[in-house]
Write an enzyme that holds these catalytic residues in place. Structure first.
Site, mmCIF file in Angstrom:
data_model
loop_
_atom_site.group_PDB
_atom_site.id
_atom_site.type_symbol
_atom_site.label_atom_id
_atom_site.label_comp_id
_atom_site.label_asym_id
_atom_site.label_seq_id
_atom_site.Cartn_x
_atom_site.Cartn_y
_atom_site.Cartn_z
ATOM 1 C CG ASP A 130 -2.003 0.977 1.240
ATOM 2 O OD1 ASP A 130 -2.478 1.358 0.161
ATOM 3 O OD2 ASP A 130 -2.378 1.420 2.341
ATOM 4 C CG ASP A 175 -7.356 -8.012 8.960
ATOM 5 O OD1 ASP A 175 -6.351 -7.663 8.291
ATOM 6 O OD2 ASP A 175 -7.622 -7.533 10.073
#
Ligand code: IMP
Ligand code: MG
Length: 181
Positions: free
Chosen positions: A104, A160
């Site tokens: 990211d 998650d």
């Protein structure tokens, strides 16, 4: 047979079949690049374990696996992470492939890369399931990527939200209203 997504899921980005087929392609690339050598797949607990497992089963050359866990010092200092559980074995003179669930901002990957590079592996590469380059802050050399994704929070295939949804076989965008800020 894929099950119906739960209501917190806005849309499926990549189906179970698409994920499986792309993992097979990347595994073939890895098998070709490292032919004649052993490769050690290293993943960070827990997210990347799902991807590592699926990938390893499709790689046709000898592989070893090892795991580490990291914990962050909080949100105020991005990239400030420490090793909470180290690898079991040294990586000196080994061909290491760091397996990521998602790159990211790049902070986590850069920390891992620097940490592992300091242990004198023969080579070190990066393989990620997801790449969100639009949010990159620090540059890291991604050698293998399954999918590029847009700037939305995703779950599934090991990723998650508050420890849930890791077991979804597909990659999905969560409903904005279900993500507590
Ligand atoms: P980075 O240091 O900003 O590259 O963050 C990487 C880590 O943030 C990943 O290993 C994930 O644990 C987490 N992460 C980033 N984006 C997402 C997402 O969309 N869904 C779930 N976890 C994410
Ligand atoms: Mg997480």
């Amino acid at each position: 047979m894929a099950s119906t997504p739960p209501p917190e899921i806005e849309r499926v980005l990549f189906s179970e079949e698409q994920v499986a087929s792309r993992i097979r392609e990347v595994a073939a690339e890895i098998s070709a690049k490292y032919r004649g050598r052993d490769v050690k797949l290293i993943a960070v607990l827990k997210g990347a374990v799902f991807f590592l497992t699926a990938l390893a089963r499709e790689i046709t050359i000898p592989v070893k696996v090892d795991f580490l866990a990291i914990s962050s010092f909080g949100n105020a200092t991005p990239g400030m992470v420490r090793i909470a559980k180290d690898l079991d074995d040294p990586i000196q003179d080994e061909d290491v492939l760091l397996i990521e669930d998602i790159v990211d901002t790049g902070f986590t990957t850069r920390f891992l890369l620097q940490t592992l590079a300091g242990r004198a592996p023969r080579s070190i590469g990066i393989c990620t399931l997801l790449d969100r380059t639009v949010r990159r802050i620090v540059q890291v050399p991604v050698d293998f990527r399954c999918f590029e994704i847009p700037d939305r929070f995703v779950v599934g295939c090991g990723l998650d939200y508050k420890q849930h949804y890791r077991n979804l076989g597909y990659i999905a965008v969560m409903n904005q209203k279900d993500i507590a800020k």
